[in-house]
Design an enzyme around this catalytic site. Structure first.
Site, PDB file in Angstrom:
ATOM      1  N   HIS A 151      43.332 135.965 153.368  1.00 55.72           N
ATOM      2  CA  HIS A 151      42.416 136.827 154.624  1.00 55.72           C
ATOM      3  C   HIS A 151      40.725 136.633 155.269  1.00 55.72           C
ATOM      4  CE1 HIS A 151      44.793 140.669 154.501  1.00 55.72           C
ATOM      5  NE2 HIS A 151      45.566 139.850 154.554  1.00 55.72           N
ATOM      6  N   SER A 159      45.987 134.783 159.009  1.00 60.60           N
ATOM      7  CA  SER A 159      47.182 134.671 158.703  1.00 60.60           C
ATOM      8  C   SER A 159      47.300 132.923 159.521  1.00 60.60           C
ATOM      9  CB  SER A 159      48.425 135.367 159.098  1.00 60.60           C
ATOM     10  OG  SER A 159      48.732 136.266 158.468  1.00 60.60           O
ATOM     11  N   LYS A 172      57.106 146.030 161.759  1.00 63.63           N
ATOM     12  CA  LYS A 172      57.877 144.631 161.591  1.00 63.63           C
ATOM     13  C   LYS A 172      58.162 144.279 160.389  1.00 63.63           C
ATOM     14  CE  LYS A 172      57.665 139.633 163.955  1.00 63.63           C
ATOM     15  NZ  LYS A 172      58.161 139.593 164.977  1.00 63.63           N
ATOM     16  N   ASP A 173      57.531 144.521 159.430  1.00 62.30           N
ATOM     17  CA  ASP A 173      57.266 143.891 157.932  1.00 62.30           C
ATOM     18  C   ASP A 173      58.716 145.455 157.671  1.00 62.30           C
ATOM     19  OD1 ASP A 173      55.718 141.840 158.176  1.00 62.30           O
ATOM     20  OD2 ASP A 173      54.581 142.526 156.324  1.00 62.30           O
ATOM     21  N   GLU A 218      69.530 129.604 135.003  1.00 59.49           N
ATOM     22  CA  GLU A 218      70.231 130.374 136.647  1.00 59.49           C
ATOM     23  C   GLU A 218      69.204 130.003 137.136  1.00 59.49           C
ATOM     24  OE1 GLU A 218      69.544 134.673 135.983  1.00 59.49           O
ATOM     25  OE2 GLU A 218      71.035 133.413 135.090  1.00 59.49           O
TER      26      GLU A 218
END
Lengths: 386, 260
Positions: free
Chosen positions: A204, A208, A230-231, A274
């Site tokens: 921040h 972005s 949107k997220d 894994e």
């Protein structure tokens, strides 16, 4: 005097400045949603983990049956455990996509070096947390995976064996190891949470990156409601994907041997980590020398950390870098190939394929990233003589 | 479906380079409880329990299953209580400090045939019959492997010799298994009158063991179907609402006036 809005007051103003009024480039694609999704994964893992820890017993004689006690006797226990076990895989899927997005769009480039570095640190902490977490059910793969991976420390010259014993808290992987792994598995997620806050704070500072890779100050919208909504779409679609595994294929991403209680007297035919560790495991096994193999794993993370500093391209987005776009997708394919090699036995032709794939893995970071930018600049300034 | 999705993602376990070493790959059988919307065949679980009790339980424990787990799954509470009372359980200490035997209760686990691993090995020529509670989750190919193994006994092919006391079974890793062929036609008396053929018993006991390993499966799938249906509706809403709220931004027209 008129009272200020609640959102303008101490602490709440932080929420406002970073989650509500926060200016966000209007052109962010859905690929930018994996950051908040990773945060959700962390919260899911911490919450399910806290409740699992209420029923789990970190003792070599009881750990395996206490996990089965959770699965059979605790109300909703199977849901908690399947959510936590598959949640680890989901977390890695999300974080890997987040990482590849950063790689494709040049989100690591100046001025966001610190964001990227903190991200790599979070990835390292996640790997550590997932590895020790996988040891806790104390199945065969838990025990032997722990033995193989902690033994990597013994490759260090002179003090290797002492470090290994120190990690184990004894002369083999045993109760002391299980206890400390449980303790650390509870501690590390909170360190990841702290590092995530640093990650967001660093982001921040400059805001972005965006799919065009150019300065976005000309067109920003507030985070809420635009990017919250949107997220949210991403979160719900992801929840559907996650739920499919929990409800309908809860063991698809695990290994059957981990439903056999740990037995130090019997080694499984194949010790496989894994899936999210397989590419790095393939690089480790591509090198016949143990110390060099461990060094290669170190080099994977060193390459990631160096990335912002060795990159020479002044263009961020690969949409405008046709050569990098090809090399990037080749790199993605290379990682998938390494993942496949990582679960194959060490024999021909897998060894050779793994070695070639490892060479490209490092070449992408250490050769193509530093020189491609220079080459692109030369091409841009190339004036053909008529 | 799970195996298919794992294979699709390229995440399936270890490749079997050598079938003699890793055991023959078992076929995929159409289990009635396999699909996303399928529940267990509970009559089959009940018959499978009878096979387990009359055949397998002589050597194999089922330590994670208690009598209470059978209630409402394949027997009524009264049936299970009667069954539990047939065994003797050591309990205590009592007020005088002594241990005592009492009839089994719903809360007791199914009795194990041997006191410990050493005793089990001593009684079985050094072989250890594994606990079956998680067997369909603890082997590659799970229930298909168990079913194939139970029916896989045959004469060793020419050139293959099997050590005294072992039995040839191509599905077992290495091909030589200490367990003899246990299922023969009519080997069990089913209380529902189903003819106890070899394949019927193998199917029933495998279904029972699949239930023992994943007793939550019916609840899990039902909950999943409900939750994913509801979440799909939420997804439609979320997409619609996002598009609606974004429409002013998306419908903007930016004009770059380079002249003025």
């Amino acid at each position: 005097m008129r009272r200020l809005s609640l959102l303008k007051q101490p602490l709440l103003s932080v929420v406002n400045d970073h989650l509500i009024d926060y200016p966000t480039p209007s052109n962010l694609s859905y690929w930018w949603g994996f950051g908040s999704l990773a945060g959700i994964c962390l919260i899911v893992q911490i919450l399910t983990g806290i409740f699992l820890a209420m029923h789990y017993t970190p003792h070599v004689d009881l750990a395996f049956v206490s996990v089965e006690h959770i699965m059979r006797d605790v109300n909703g226990g199977w849901f908690l455990r399947y959510m936590h076990a598959n949640g680890a895989s989901m977390f890695f899927i999300v974080v890997y996509l987040h990482l590849f997005r950063g790689l494709y769009f040049g989100s690591y480039a100046s001025p966001r070096e610190l964001v990227w570095i903190v991200g790599v640190v979070i990835l390292l902490l996640m790997i550590l947390t997932a590895f020790i977490g996988y040891v806790l059910p104390w199945g065969q793969m838990s025990f032997w995976g722990a033995t193989v991976i902690t033994s990597l420390a013994s490759a260090i010259p002179v003090v290797g064996m002492d470090i290994t014993y120190w990690l184990w808290g004894g002369f083999s992987v045993d109760n002391a190891t299980l206890n400390r792994f449980f303790s650390l598995h509870y501690l590390l997620p909170f360190i990841i949470a702290g590092a995530s806050i640093v990650h967001i704070a660093a982001l921040h500072q400059y805001g972005s990156n965006n799919p065009l890779g150019c300065l976005a100050v000309v067109d920003k919208v507030s985070f809420y409601p635009y990017f919250f909504l949107k997220d949210l779409v991403g979160w719900v679609i992801f929840a559907l994907f996650f739920s499919f595994f929990i409800y309908f294929a809860p063991n698809a991403l695990g290994h059957p041997d981990n439903y056999i209680p740990a037995n130090p007297m019997s080694t499984p035919a194949h010790i496989v980590p894994e899936w999210y560790f397989l590419p790095v495991y393939a690089i480790l096994r591509s090198i016949p020398n143990k110390l060099a193999g461990v060094a290669a794993i170190g080099l994977v993370f060193v390459s990631l950390l160096l990335l912002p500093f060795i990159n020479t391209s002044s263009i961020r987005s690969s949409n405008f870098r046709p050569l990098h776009k090809k090399l990037f997708w080749l790199f993605v394919a290379d990682c998938l190939l390494l993942g496949w090699i990582g679960c194959q036995p060490v024999e021909d032709p897998y060894v050779l394929i793994g070695q070639l794939a490892s060479v490209y893995f490092f070449a992408y970071f250490l050769i193509f990233i530093p020189f491609l930018g220079k080459f692109e600049k030369a091409l841009l300034h190339y004036v053909p003589r008529d | 479906m799970g195996v298919a999705s794992a294979a699709l993602l390229g995440l399936a376990g270890v490749a079997h380079a050598d079938e003699a070493e890793h055991g023959l790959h078992s076929a995929a059988y159409p289990w009635p409880h396999e699909g996303m919307f399928d529940s267990y065949d509970h009559a089959s679980i009940r018959r499978g329990h009878q096979v387990y009790q009359q055949v397998c339980a002589a050597c194999h424990s089922l330590n994670l299953v208690a009598y209470r787990n059978l209630v409402g799954v394949c027997y009524t509470e009264d049936e299970v209580k009667a069954m539990a009372e047939e065994i003797e359980v050591t309990d205590g200490p009592d007020d005088t400090g002594e241990m005592f035997d009492r009839p089994g209760k719903l809360s007791d686990r199914l009795p194990a045939p041997y006191a410990n691993e050493e005793g089990a090995r001593y009684a079985n020529n050094g072989a250890y019959p594994p606990d079956l509670s998680l067997i369909t989750k603890a082997r590659h190919d799970g229930q298909n492997y168990v079913f194939s193994l139970l029916l896989g006994y045959r004469e060793p092919p020419a050139g293959v010799s099997v050590r005294e006391g072992l039995h040839y079974n191509p599905y077992f890793p290495g091909g030589a298994i200490a367990m003899p062929k246990m299922l023969v036609d009519g080997g069990v008396e089913y209380d529902d009158g189903t003819p106890a053929t070899e394949t019927q018993m193998a199917k029933d006991v495998t279904t029972f063991l699949a239930w023992a390993a994943e007793p939550e499966a019916d609840d899990r799938k039902l909950m999943g179907a409900k939750f994913m249906f509801a979440l799909s509706l939420v997804a439609v809403q979320a997409v619609y609402y996002k598009r609606w709220m974004w429409s002013p931004i998306k419908a903007r027209r930016l004009v770059v006036n380079a002249v003025h």
